[in-house]
Structure formats: C-alpha cells, structure tokens
Design a protein around this motif. Structure first.
Motif, PDB file in Angstrom:
ATOM      1  N   ASP A 115      -3.175   4.313  -1.892  1.00  0.00           N
ATOM      2  CA  ASP A 115      -3.371   3.606  -3.159  1.00  0.00           C
ATOM      3  C   ASP A 115      -4.331   4.352  -4.074  1.00  0.00           C
ATOM      4  O   ASP A 115      -5.188   3.758  -4.733  1.00  0.00           O
ATOM      5  N   GLY A 116      -4.203   5.691  -4.099  1.00  0.00           N
ATOM      6  CA  GLY A 116      -5.021   6.517  -4.985  1.00  0.00           C
ATOM      7  C   GLY A 116      -6.392   6.853  -4.447  1.00  0.00           C
ATOM      8  O   GLY A 116      -7.128   7.619  -5.087  1.00  0.00           O
ATOM      9  N   GLN A 117      -6.761   6.325  -3.281  1.00  0.00           N
ATOM     10  CA  GLN A 117      -8.078   6.594  -2.705  1.00  0.00           C
ATOM     11  C   GLN A 117      -7.963   7.670  -1.621  1.00  0.00           C
ATOM     12  O   GLN A 117      -7.168   7.534  -0.689  1.00  0.00           O
ATOM     13  N   PRO A 118      -8.768   8.744  -1.728  1.00  0.00           N
ATOM     14  CA  PRO A 118      -8.684   9.814  -0.717  1.00  0.00           C
ATOM     15  C   PRO A 118      -9.055   9.294   0.668  1.00  0.00           C
ATOM     16  O   PRO A 118      -9.968   8.474   0.828  1.00  0.00           O
ATOM     17  N   GLN A 119      -8.314   9.775   1.668  1.00  0.00           N
ATOM     18  CA  GLN A 119      -8.581   9.442   3.060  1.00  0.00           C
ATOM     19  C   GLN A 119      -9.067  10.706   3.774  1.00  0.00           C
ATOM     20  O   GLN A 119      -8.681  11.817   3.430  1.00  0.00           O
ATOM     21  N   ARG A 120      -9.907  10.510   4.772  1.00  0.00           N
ATOM     22  CA  ARG A 120     -10.431  11.641   5.516  1.00  0.00           C
ATOM     23  C   ARG A 120      -9.383  12.109   6.528  1.00  0.00           C
ATOM     24  O   ARG A 120      -8.979  11.358   7.413  1.00  0.00           O
ATOM     25  N   VAL A 121      -8.954  13.359   6.391  1.00  0.00           N
ATOM     26  CA  VAL A 121      -7.969  13.940   7.299  1.00  0.00           C
ATOM     27  C   VAL A 121      -8.714  14.699   8.387  1.00  0.00           C
ATOM     28  O   VAL A 121      -9.524  15.589   8.075  1.00  0.00           O
ATOM     29  N   PRO A 122      -8.490  14.377   9.655  1.00  0.00           N
ATOM     30  CA  PRO A 122      -9.170  15.123  10.727  1.00  0.00           C
ATOM     31  C   PRO A 122      -8.850  16.609  10.626  1.00  0.00           C
ATOM     32  O   PRO A 122      -7.691  17.003  10.462  1.00  0.00           O
ATOM     33  N   ALA A 123      -9.875  17.419  10.711  1.00  0.00           N
ATOM     34  CA  ALA A 123      -9.682  18.860  10.560  1.00  0.00           C
ATOM     35  C   ALA A 123      -9.088  19.461  11.821  1.00  0.00           C
ATOM     36  O   ALA A 123      -9.029  18.833  12.880  1.00  0.00           O
ATOM     37  N   GLY A 124      -8.638  20.712  11.689  1.00  0.00           N
ATOM     38  CA  GLY A 124      -8.138  21.448  12.848  1.00  0.00           C
ATOM     39  C   GLY A 124      -6.715  21.074  13.208  1.00  0.00           C
ATOM     40  O   GLY A 124      -5.854  20.885  12.357  1.00  0.00           O
ATOM     41  N   ARG A 125      -6.467  20.922  14.497  1.00  0.00           N
ATOM     42  CA  ARG A 125      -5.098  20.706  14.966  1.00  0.00           C
ATOM     43  C   ARG A 125      -4.514  19.362  14.548  1.00  0.00           C
ATOM     44  O   ARG A 125      -3.298  19.269  14.343  1.00  0.00           O
ATOM     45  N   PRO A 126      -5.288  18.283  14.414  1.00  0.00           N
ATOM     46  CA  PRO A 126      -4.675  17.058  13.867  1.00  0.00           C
ATOM     47  C   PRO A 126      -4.088  17.280  12.473  1.00  0.00           C
ATOM     48  O   PRO A 126      -2.998  16.788  12.169  1.00  0.00           O
ATOM     49  N   ALA A 127      -4.803  18.034  11.625  1.00  0.00           N
ATOM     50  CA  ALA A 127      -4.269  18.334  10.293  1.00  0.00           C
ATOM     51  C   ALA A 127      -3.029  19.216  10.398  1.00  0.00           C
ATOM     52  O   ALA A 127      -2.049  19.033   9.662  1.00  0.00           O
ATOM     53  N   MET A 146       0.845  -1.189   0.000  1.00  0.00           N
ATOM     54  CA  MET A 146       0.000   0.000   0.000  1.00  0.00           C
ATOM     55  C   MET A 146       0.881   1.239   0.000  1.00  0.00           C
ATOM     56  O   MET A 146       1.886   1.285   0.694  1.00  0.00           O
ATOM     57  N   ARG A 147       0.492   2.239  -0.771  1.00  0.00           N
ATOM     58  CA  ARG A 147       1.300   3.445  -0.902  1.00  0.00           C
ATOM     59  C   ARG A 147       0.469   4.653  -0.475  1.00  0.00           C
ATOM     60  O   ARG A 147      -0.698   4.791  -0.846  1.00  0.00           O
ATOM     61  N   LEU A 148       1.097   5.505   0.295  1.00  0.00           N
ATOM     62  CA  LEU A 148       0.470   6.748   0.725  1.00  0.00           C
ATOM     63  C   LEU A 148       1.006   7.894  -0.111  1.00  0.00           C
ATOM     64  O   LEU A 148       2.130   7.859  -0.614  1.00  0.00           O
ATOM     65  N   SER A 149       0.198   8.915  -0.247  1.00  0.00           N
ATOM     66  CA  SER A 149       0.656  10.170  -0.850  1.00  0.00           C
ATOM     67  C   SER A 149       0.080  11.322  -0.036  1.00  0.00           C
ATOM     68  O   SER A 149      -1.042  11.241   0.467  1.00  0.00           O
ATOM     69  N   PHE A 150       0.900  12.373   0.085  1.00  0.00           N
ATOM     70  CA  PHE A 150       0.536  13.519   0.909  1.00  0.00           C
ATOM     71  C   PHE A 150       0.601  14.783   0.058  1.00  0.00           C
ATOM     72  O   PHE A 150       1.583  15.001  -0.674  1.00  0.00           O
ATOM     73  N   GLU A 151      -0.422  15.607   0.170  1.00  0.00           N
ATOM     74  CA  GLU A 151      -0.463  16.882  -0.538  1.00  0.00           C
ATOM     75  C   GLU A 151      -0.652  18.002   0.484  1.00  0.00           C
ATOM     76  O   GLU A 151      -1.626  17.996   1.241  1.00  0.00           O
ATOM     77  N   ILE A 152       0.303  18.948   0.490  1.00  0.00           N
ATOM     78  CA  ILE A 152       0.178  20.113   1.380  1.00  0.00           C
ATOM     79  C   ILE A 152       0.350  21.419   0.610  1.00  0.00           C
ATOM     80  O   ILE A 152       0.247  22.489   1.201  1.00  0.00           O
ATOM     81  N   LEU A 153       0.632  21.348  -0.696  1.00  0.00           N
ATOM     82  CA  LEU A 153       0.767  22.560  -1.510  1.00  0.00           C
ATOM     83  C   LEU A 153      -0.603  23.015  -1.984  1.00  0.00           C
ATOM     84  O   LEU A 153      -0.843  23.264  -3.169  1.00  0.00           O
ATOM     85  N   GLY A 154      -1.504  23.118  -1.071  1.00  0.00           N
ATOM     86  CA  GLY A 154      -2.912  23.414  -1.308  1.00  0.00           C
ATOM     87  C   GLY A 154      -3.673  22.837  -0.125  1.00  0.00           C
ATOM     88  O   GLY A 154      -3.115  22.667   0.959  1.00  0.00           O
ATOM     89  N   PRO A 155      -4.953  22.510  -0.276  1.00  0.00           N
ATOM     90  CA  PRO A 155      -5.665  21.838   0.819  1.00  0.00           C
ATOM     91  C   PRO A 155      -4.968  20.537   1.198  1.00  0.00           C
ATOM     92  O   PRO A 155      -4.453  19.819   0.345  1.00  0.00           O
ATOM     93  N   VAL A 156      -4.941  20.232   2.486  1.00  0.00           N
ATOM     94  CA  VAL A 156      -4.257  19.031   2.962  1.00  0.00           C
ATOM     95  C   VAL A 156      -5.044  17.802   2.520  1.00  0.00           C
ATOM     96  O   VAL A 156      -6.237  17.668   2.809  1.00  0.00           O
ATOM     97  N   ARG A 157      -4.338  16.898   1.817  1.00  0.00           N
ATOM     98  CA  ARG A 157      -4.973  15.674   1.327  1.00  0.00           C
ATOM     99  C   ARG A 157      -4.038  14.496   1.571  1.00  0.00           C
ATOM    100  O   ARG A 157      -2.823  14.622   1.453  1.00  0.00           O
ATOM    101  N   VAL A 158      -4.626  13.345   1.898  1.00  0.00           N
ATOM    102  CA  VAL A 158      -3.895  12.087   2.038  1.00  0.00           C
ATOM    103  C   VAL A 158      -4.614  11.042   1.201  1.00  0.00           C
ATOM    104  O   VAL A 158      -5.845  10.936   1.242  1.00  0.00           O
ATOM    105  N   GLN A 159      -3.837  10.287   0.422  1.00  0.00           N
ATOM    106  CA  GLN A 159      -4.414   9.206  -0.372  1.00  0.00           C
ATOM    107  C   GLN A 159      -3.678   7.916  -0.072  1.00  0.00           C
ATOM    108  O   GLN A 159      -2.469   7.911   0.132  1.00  0.00           O
TER     109      GLN A 159
END
Length: 624
Positions: free
Chosen positions: A16-28, A1-14
């Motif tokens: 294997d290509g599937q978006p994951q729900r990132v807890p909002a606020g201080r966890p993010a 399984m492979r993760l990908s992280f995007e922070i050069l915009g809205p915070v996103r975690v995927q």
C-alpha cells in the motif's frame, strides 16, 4: 492491500505504498528468482543451484525453507490468500498484474514496439518512455545463480532495444536533437558500444542538432569500437549515414533501414512529395515480404520463454543468429515462435518469411531444395533467372539475397537439419527461428518447450472456454487440464466441445476425457503424434506394445517383458522414444510416458491386430 515489487534496480517491496524491509542476502535472491518466474513453480533443485551454486551445503534445503518462511512473513497479510506456496516439489509466488516492475516493463515495451510497427510513433514513444522509466539509475544487485543472471541479461538487452526504438520514435516525431535525447544516446552507446543502430541514432540526433563535427566524431568512435572488439568495419548503413553527414545532406527522421515500418501512416504533403521523389530515383530493390500469419488462437503464459526467444532474435549483432525451439507434440511451439516473431518484427524491416515444413503431422516433408526455392521465390519473385541446378546453388542464391539485410525466417515444423542448413549469409542482421519436434541444431541457442504450468493451463482453458464455465465448475476444469496433460493443443481442441451448444459442460467434457476410449480423439493429438511415431524406425513395434503398460514409470525390463524384445533392444528403443519426444527420462533407468502417448500406442497396436493400422489415431477418432 496491494503489494508492489521492484527488481529493475535495488530490490524493493511496498505494501500500500509503504516500503517493507526485505531480508538481505539469499532471502532477497530467492525473492528475485521467484519473481522472475512468477506464477510458475520453481523446483527446489533449481533454487538450490541459484542460491548456492553447483556445490550447495547439506543444509541448503533446510535453509531454503527458512528463507521461504521469511518471505511469507514479508508478503502475507491476515485474511488474504497466501502469496508463496510450496507446490510440485518447489515454490510458486503469486503476483498480480501490475505489481512487478519487470513484468510491466515487458508489457509496455511489447505494446510500444507494436505501436511503432503500426506507425503510431507518438503512442510508441509514450509507452517506451514509461517502460524505460521503470529502471532505477542504480543497477540491480548481482545475481546469485546462472538462470537469474541470464534473465537479467535478457532484460538489459530488452532495455537496449527499447531505448533505440524510443529514440527512433522521437526522431520520427521531429526531435531536433534535444539535450535529453542526446544524453540518452550517449549513455546508450557507452553501455553498448557494439550496437551499430545506436551509433546511427546518435549520429542522426547530432546532425539534427547542427553538430556535424560531433556526428563525424561519433562515426570515428564507432569505427574504433567495432574494429577493436570485432575486427570489422561499420556496415553500409552507418557508412552511408557518415557520407551524408559529411555532405551536410538533410537527414530523414531515422536511419534509412528503420524507415521501412514508418510508411503505414499518412504524412504531411511535403513528406509525401519527398517520398515520391525518393521512390522515383531509387532503384527497385529486393521485395519486402511480410508473411507472418495473424494468430487466431489465444496465447497464455510462456513469459520467460517468450522473452528468451525475443531477446535472442533482437540481439543487435552483425552476425546472423539461429534460434531453435523443440518439444513434444502439442506443447505450442509454433504459437510461441510466431508470437516471438511478431514482437521482434520491428528489428526486421527487410522482411519476414514463414514456411511450414510439414514436420507436425505424418506425411512427406518438403526436401531441402524445395525449401530453398520457396525462400528464393519469396525474396525475389518474378525473376527471369534459371532455376537453381541443385541445393548448393539454391542456398548460395538465398545467402546473396539476404547478405547485409535484416530478414527474419520462421521455419516451422522442421523435420531435420538439412531443411534449414546453409540459408544464412556470413554478415547482416538476419535471424532464423526454427521449430521442430526434436533438436535439429547443435550450435544455436535451443529452447525445449514443456507443457504449460498448471496455472497457465487453467488460464488457457479460461481463454478458450470462458470464465463462467471455469468458475461454475472448478473441479471439472482442473480435471480437464490434468487429462489434457497441460498441452495447449489438447486443451484448445477439447474445450472446442463447449462451443457446440449448452448440452456440453466442463463436467461432461471431463467425463468423456476420463474414458480412455475417447480421450485421444477429443484432444486431437493423434495425428500430431504420428509425426513422432514415424521417426522410430525399428523401435516402432516395441513402442506399440507399450500401449499395454500401466500408468507409471517404464523401465527397460518392463518394456522387454511387454514386447518380447531382448533387454538391450528394449533399452535402445526407449532411447529412441526419448529422442522422438514420446518419452522422457524420470531417473536412472526409468522413463515417463504420458497417458495420451500410451493411448496412441494402444490404438496403433489395436489397428495392427485388426489388420487396419494406418499410423493415425483410430478407434476413438470417429466420435470427434
């Protein structure tokens, strides 16, 4: 399984290509902070300040544990190694290569700038285009803490430089001022109205597109922006470009100052003839020195520090900038400075100077007049002018040669401020990058370089010793890293033993380093510590007595007992050790002295007792 992280915009975690729900606020916010320091432990104190500011609630640490637990649930997969670890009083997030968009952006921009320097404009445009494409059209979420905000500011500054280099490459390749390039540059000058190179690129693109009126209006807009914000007129490059636009003169591929790095490749015959005509009519200008040495040792880690230095050097302002790096012997200050200088090379087409000022080893450093004269010879060789009569005249000549130019001066291993003062002019794009054992500038961005994080230190051992020895003897490898105190110089020197033949292994090297009779000599740190020892003055005798101290915190009372000095003298001596980077504060009234420094003090004391003290590592050196 492979993760990908995007922070050069809205915070996103995927996953294997599937978006994951990132807890909002201080966890993010915690996730973003850890991603910006991926691979290195971030202390709880820093995380608490990042997430809650200077007045965190009493429950901050407990809440931090809860946020970390949420992130583990998000990131971890059954049967896979954990991604988030509690380590060294903080948290460490493991990120694989290619998983984080910000790291990929850094890699692509670095390779893109290097390709431009090498004359490969097409490759540079491709790499930089891919880098810029990683940014979302939506800005990243506001940062909670100052360190995270600074990191994003550096990333945005890096993006600005990448845009300009990308546009310059497009123009190098003959872009006729296409709508896509014009739109990019229009957005860029709107976002960065004080960057003269951006205005020059937009004027050039408009002129290429046949829109002379638009180019003239762009120059007028640049004048208003610079005058309104800085109270200055455009520099000579932009002014000359405006004159050429008004004359309807054909424009070169990029503004004139940017052409310095483009002559490394052959051009078509017509371009060669045009360049020959240009050289025939242009007066001989100041020499363009390129003195940065090619690195010979592997460079590992230091991503945050490298980005900070690089972005400070390439800041787009019209005021010269000074950046300083300091730290104890062996932390890799010179290697970091040269790496940052190489990555910022394209911003200094008028030359790059490198001077070693002798502060890394005990000896007689060059006086300020000699330093200024050396800079003069590099910038203006073969001159018939009489030698300057004093330091003030020498510095004035240096400033005249550097005025309104883009020259990078790397002054390595400085011993005091007098060696580096007074060299930069009042205007222009010059930068001064200084490394030193102790802070020597008080009004410039300053970076204190610490030993490598454990993971990076192990990676450096791999780079020098090879993967197989480390994989075959992981416990010995960890011991070598610890005994070398995660200092790059010590690791590179000690691991050099493994190249002497198969009779050396990491296990044997670890055994030798554990023996305090040989450890200092095997790490090669003794001569470098001599330069720090030379700074102690009256505190030197007390320092030598600290060689008898057991490992652990040192106090003024212990220092007084070991040296026989009055308590206040002992306390002042410890202050001198901190200033010389031979000790560091470890709490109120407590100081940490590394084992390698302690062994150096013990060798000095032994030499003194034997009547053969020479200020360098003694007894064990002959075993090297």
């Amino acid at each position: 399984m492979r993760l990908s992280f995007e922070i050069l915009g809205p915070v996103r975690v995927q996953r294997d290509g599937q978006p994951q729900r990132v807890p909002a606020g201080r966890p993010a916010a915690l996730l973003v902070t850890l991603l910006l320091h991926a691979g290195a432990p971030v202390p709880v104190e820093r995380l608490r300040e990042e997430l809650w500011g200077r007045c965190p609630p009493a429950s901050a640490v407990a809440n931090l544990r809860s946020h970390a637990s949420q992130l583990r649930h998000l990131l971890d997969s059954p049967g896979r190694p954990a991604r988030l670890h509690a380590e060294h009083g903080g948290y460490l997030l493991r990120v694989e290569p290619g998983e984080l968009d910000a790291a990929e952006f850094e890699r692509l921009t670095t390779e893109g700038h290097a390709a431009r320097i090498g004359g490969e404009s097409e490759l540079a445009a491709t790499l930089l285009g891919r880098a810029l494409g990683l940014w979302s059209s939506t800005d990243p979420s506001p940062a909670y803490g100052p360190a995270t905000a600074d990191a994003f500011d550096r990333l945005r500054e890096r993006r600005a430089a990448a845009r300009e280099t990308y546009a310059a490459c497009r123009l190098d390749l003959g872009d006729p001022g296409t709508p896509a390039l014009l739109a990019l540059l229009h957005d860029h000058v709107t976002e960065h109205p004080l960057r003269e190179p951006a205005w020059a690129l937009l004027m050039t693109a408009l002129h290429r597109a046949g829109d002379q009126t638009g180019a003239v209006r762009t120059y007028q807009a640049a004048c208003r922006a610079l005058d309104g914000e800085l109270g200055v007129a455009p520099g000579p490059e932009l002014t000359e470009l405006y004159r050429e636009v008004r004359r309807h003169a054909p424009r070169p591929a990029v503004p004139a100052r940017r052409r310095a790095a483009s002559h490394t490749r052959d051009r078509a015959d017509s371009r060669d003839r045009a360049d020959s005509r240009d050289r025939a009519v242009e007066p001989h200008g100041p020499r363009v020195p390129h003195e940065l040495p090619c690195p010979t040792a592997p460079f590992v880690g230091r991503r945050a520090e490298l980005a900070r230095l690089r972005d400070a050097l390439v800041d787009g302002r019209r005021q010269p900038v000074t950046v300083a790096v300091f730290g104890m012997a062996g932390t890799g200050k010179s290697a970091l400075a040269l790496r940052a200088a190489a990555e910022a090379l394209d911003a200094f087409p008028d030359g790059q100077l490198h001077l070693d000022l002798g502060g890394s080893v005990a000896g007689t450093p060059p006086p300020p007049l000699q330093v200024a004269a050396r800079v003069l010879r590099a910038l203006h060789p073969g001159t018939d002018e009489p030698a300057p009569s004093g330091i003030a005249e020498a510095r004035a000549r240096v400033r005249s040669l550097l005025f309104d130019r883009r020259v990078l001066l790397v002054l390595d291993n400085a011993t005091d401020a007098a060696q580096v003062d007074g060299l930069l002019p009042v205007r222009g794009g010059c930068a001064l990058l200084v490394t030193s054992r102790t802070p020597i500038t008080s009004d410039a961005p300053t970076l204190r370089l610490e030993p490598l994080p454990a993971a990076d230190a192990l990676a450096l051992l791999r780079a020098t010793a090879g993967d197989r020895p480390v994989d075959d003897e992981p416990e010995a490898a960890s011991a070598v890293v610890s005994l070398c105190e995660r200092l790059p110089l010590a690791l590179r020197t000690a691991s050099g033993r493994l190249t002497e033949g198969p009779h050396w292994s990491l296990s044997r090297l670890a055994r030798v380093l554990r023996d305090e009779r040989y450890r200092l000599a095997e790490t090669g740190l003794g001569p470098r510590l001599g330069a720090s020892y030379r700074r102690l003055g009256a505190a030197a005798p007390i320092f030598r007595r600290l060689g008898r101290a057991h490992p652990g915190p040192v106090t003024a009372e212990l220092t007084a007992a070991l040296s026989g000095a009055p308590p206040e003298d002992a306390a002042r001596a410890l202050d001198c050790l901190v200033a010389a980077q031979l000790a560091e504060p470890a709490g109120p009234g407590r100081f940490h002295i590394g084992d390698l420094v302690r062994l150096y003090a013990a060798e000095l004391a032994a030499d003194e007792a034997g009547g053969d003290r020479n200020g360098q590592a003694g007894a064990g050196a002959s075993w090297r």
